[in-house]
Design an enzyme around this catalytic site. Structure first.
Site, mmCIF file in Angstrom:
data_model
loop_
_atom_site.group_PDB
_atom_site.id
_atom_site.type_symbol
_atom_site.label_atom_id
_atom_site.label_comp_id
_atom_site.label_asym_id
_atom_site.label_seq_id
_atom_site.Cartn_x
_atom_site.Cartn_y
_atom_site.Cartn_z
ATOM 1 N N HIS A 49 0.846 -1.187 0.000
ATOM 2 C CA HIS A 49 0.000 0.000 0.000
ATOM 3 C C HIS A 49 0.886 1.242 0.000
ATOM 4 O O HIS A 49 2.102 1.142 0.177
ATOM 5 C CB HIS A 49 -0.938 0.007 1.225
ATOM 6 C CG HIS A 49 -0.235 0.076 2.541
ATOM 7 N ND1 HIS A 49 -0.054 -1.012 3.371
ATOM 8 C CD2 HIS A 49 0.354 1.111 3.174
ATOM 9 C CE1 HIS A 49 0.610 -0.644 4.440
ATOM 10 N NE2 HIS A 49 0.877 0.635 4.364
HETATM 11 P P1 TYD Z 1 -1.503 -4.062 8.257
HETATM 12 O O1 TYD Z 1 -1.897 -2.726 7.708
HETATM 13 O O2 TYD Z 1 -2.028 -5.268 7.562
HETATM 14 O O3 TYD Z 1 0.089 -4.149 8.316
HETATM 15 P P2 TYD Z 1 1.169 -4.087 7.116
HETATM 16 O O4 TYD Z 1 1.085 -2.726 6.535
HETATM 17 O O5 TYD Z 1 2.482 -4.327 7.787
HETATM 18 O O6 TYD Z 1 0.856 -5.169 6.122
HETATM 19 O O7 TYD Z 1 -1.936 -4.097 9.793
HETATM 20 C C1 TYD Z 1 -2.252 -5.283 10.469
HETATM 21 C C2 TYD Z 1 -3.356 -5.022 11.483
HETATM 22 O O8 TYD Z 1 -2.919 -4.105 12.479
HETATM 23 C C3 TYD Z 1 -4.605 -4.433 10.872
HETATM 24 O O9 TYD Z 1 -5.713 -5.061 11.476
HETATM 25 C C4 TYD Z 1 -4.577 -2.980 11.269
HETATM 26 C C5 TYD Z 1 -3.814 -2.988 12.568
HETATM 27 N N1 TYD Z 1 -2.993 -1.789 12.821
HETATM 28 C C6 TYD Z 1 -3.365 -0.925 13.831
HETATM 29 O O10 TYD Z 1 -4.385 -1.111 14.518
HETATM 30 N N2 TYD Z 1 -2.570 0.160 14.090
HETATM 31 C C7 TYD Z 1 -1.458 0.420 13.363
HETATM 32 O O11 TYD Z 1 -0.755 1.413 13.643
HETATM 33 C C8 TYD Z 1 -1.102 -0.472 12.291
HETATM 34 C C9 TYD Z 1 0.113 -0.224 11.455
HETATM 35 C C10 TYD Z 1 -1.892 -1.566 12.063
#
Ligand code: TYD
Length: 126
Positions: A49
């Site tokens: 993303h």
């Molecule tokens: P995700 O966006 O899938 O991580 P990456 O970008 O590393 O692939 O995030 C995983 C989960 O964590 C998702 O349910 C959202 C949550 N999350 C939060 O609640 N707060 C945050 O700051 C982040 C980065 C993720």
């Protein structure tokens, strides 16, 4: 839409090493959030993303991983394997994190709190 590798000063003595990160000093933004990724399973690709309005610094505080960054003008893969290095990523940069070592702890400093609507999941939209 920029990305670049930052080098942090390491305070070292006979006891070991220490790195300090301070908002608006060696970190070019106000840190509003810190999260870290660990216990990543083999062959997992995270990220995939960009962000509308978010600056981040990714630091492999332990172990290693690779990060692909792409701002459509420039595309690069960085290997993060040194706690004294941080990959700075501005908004509108596509990122994918992969090849995590089993011991990798990837710490992320962010300029904004978590806002779901800030994510861009469609590469064509950056
Ligand atoms: P995700 O966006 O899938 O991580 P990456 O970008 O590393 O692939 O995030 C995983 C989960 O964590 C998702 O349910 C959202 C949550 N999350 C939060 O609640 N707060 C945050 O700051 C982040 C980065 C993720």
């Amino acid at each position: 839409m920029i990305f670049k590798l930052l080098e942090f000063k390491t305070f070292g003595d006979e006891r070991g090493s220490l790195i300090s990160l301070e908002s608006k000093k060696n970190v070019p933004f106000e840190i509003k959030r810190i999260y870290y990724i660990f216990d990543t399973k083999k062959d997992v690709v995270r990220g995939k993303h960009a962000h509308k309005n978010l600056q981040q610094i990714l630091i492999a505080v332990k172990g290693s991983c690779k990060v692909l960054v792409d701002n459509k003008n420039d595309k690069k893969i960085f290997e993060l394997n040194n706690p004294a290095q941080g990959l700075y990523i501005e908004n509108n940069v596509w990122r994918e994190m992969f090849d995590f070592s089993s011991d990798c702890v990837l710490m992320v400093l962010a300029s904004e709190i978590y806002i779901k609507e800030d994510y861009i999941f469609d590469y064509e939209e950056i």
